[in-house]
Design a protein around this motif. Structure first.
Motif, short mmCIF file in Angstrom:
data_model
loop_
_atom_site.label_atom_id
_atom_site.label_comp_id
_atom_site.label_asym_id
_atom_site.label_seq_id
_atom_site.Cartn_x
_atom_site.Cartn_y
_atom_site.Cartn_z
N ARG A 219 0.93 -1.16 0.03
CA ARG A 219 -0.04 0.20 0.01
C ARG A 219 0.90 1.28 -0.21
O ARG A 219 1.91 1.18 0.51
N ASP A 223 -3.46 3.99 -1.90
CA ASP A 223 -3.87 2.79 -2.84
C ASP A 223 -3.33 1.67 -2.27
O ASP A 223 -2.02 1.68 -1.87
N ALA A 224 -4.05 0.57 -2.49
CA ALA A 224 -3.46 -0.79 -2.36
C ALA A 224 -3.12 -1.42 -3.47
O ALA A 224 -3.93 -1.48 -4.54
N LEU A 256 -2.12 -2.24 6.64
CA LEU A 256 -2.68 -3.05 5.80
C LEU A 256 -2.67 -4.61 6.22
O LEU A 256 -1.94 -5.00 6.74
N SER A 266 -7.67 -1.96 6.06
CA SER A 266 -6.85 -0.77 6.05
C SER A 266 -6.91 0.25 7.10
O SER A 266 -8.21 0.20 7.81
#
Length: 337
Positions: A219, A223-224, A256, A266
């Motif tokens: 991550r 964003d992941a 995460l 998250s």
């Protein structure tokens, strides 16, 4: 974070990269499960799940300290041990219940060694010091593969992250030398959130793997990226095109984790921040991999060596210098040494 001068220089030396790979289908938006309100958990940086409860760690700290959280985000128990780490950044969990704390933060890039701390279910800590082959790095992401081998992913300016693993069996206390096994290229995205604007979407702040090791995830602040690892091979997985899952609106997203059913969790630093879930996330990665032609590339996949850097627009450079300098100083103030 690097100094203002280093950030500005790196921005000006950048080159254009391709964008992240698109998912086979649009991932669902994160849903809030609960909110962390306990003032002791004010810098959530690492998170894992055993299917019944969550385990979280703060960024930094002066002793080994793992918070056991209920699914209402309330602290049920605190696992402590007297070992004094330097800068803990991430958390992973082995199948036998051992919790691995990644004492690998290095904002000033001046540590001669970094360390992994293995907290057993019996409350004993084993210290494993590590050395990089090419000088200091700041790393906030830790992955364990299905055999228990740890992988460190660096947090480098402008998305040029490097991947390391021990060159041999872990010694205690060590040090054990690390070897570089790849590099990853991240671009900025349009996902809002993070402490340094769009620049934060290229900085790796955490990692996770599924219980069976068939999906690994990295991550950034926003964003992941999920990579299929059908054979449990992390290096091979990171060479595949990932599925990108936006995690918008997280103030400083660093944690995460995967639930056993493949739900992606998250969270981030700050009291009052939520733990959020993206259900079915792991299945998206494996499904996308099954429909991707062999040899396809795209997105932040690992390469043997070398890495280009994304060019940011002029406004982005100004933002990086201003906010990057503030964020780096604020992080340094929290360190004891």
């Amino acid at each position: 974070m690097r100094t203002v001068g280093a950030i500005a220089a790196a921005v000006l030396l950048g080159t254009v990269l391709t964008g992240p790979a698109a998912a086979a289908e649009t991932p669902p938006p994160p849903e809030t499960l609960c909110t962390v309100t306990d003032p002791r958990v004010d810098e959530l940086s690492g998170l894992v799940s055993d299917g019944e409860q969550w385990y979280g760690i703060n960024d930094g700290g002066e002793r080994v300290e793992v918070f056991v959280l209920g699914r209402d985000c309330a602290v049920r128990k605190v696992l402590t041990e007297g070992t004094d780490p330097y800068d803990v950044e991430d958390l992973a969990r082995a199948p036998d219940g051992t919790l691995w704390l990644s004492d690998t933060g290095d904002n000033r890039a001046d540590r001669r060694t970094v360390a992994l701390l293995a907290l057993s279910p019996q409350g004993k800590v084993a210290l494993h010091r590590l050395t990089y082959p090419d000088g200091p790095h700041d790393a906030e992401a830790l992955l364990l593969d299905r055999s228990g081998t740890p992988y460190l992913i660096t947090k480098d300016v402008l998305g040029d992250s490097k991947v390391y693993r021990p060159a041999g069996p872990l010694a205690s206390p060590g040090p054990t030398p690390l070897e570089k096994v790849g590099s990853l290229k991240f671009e900025t995205t349009g996902t809002p959130g993070g402490p340094v604007g769009s620049f934060g979407s290229a900085l790796v702040t955490g990692a996770a793997s599924t219980v069976d090791g068939t999906v690994v995830a990295l991550r950034t602040y926003t964003d992941a990226y999920l990579y299929a690892a059908p054979d449990g091979d992390v290096v091979a997985a990171l060479r595949r095109p990932p599925v990108r899952i936006p995690l918008p609106g997280e103030k400083q997203g660093e944690a995460l984790a995967f639930e056993p059913d493949g739900t992606l969790l998250s969270g981030g630093e700050g009291v009052g921040q939520p733990i959020r879930a993206v259900r079915g996330a792991a299945a998206l990665a494996t499904r996308d991999a099954a429909t991707t032609p062999a040899g396809a590339t795209g997105g932040p996949g690992a390469e043997a060596d070398g890495a280009g850097l994304p060019v940011l627009p002029t406004a982005g450079i100004v933002l990086v210098v201003a906010l990057g300098g503030w964020f780096g100083v604020s992080k340094l103030r929290r360190r004891r040494r």
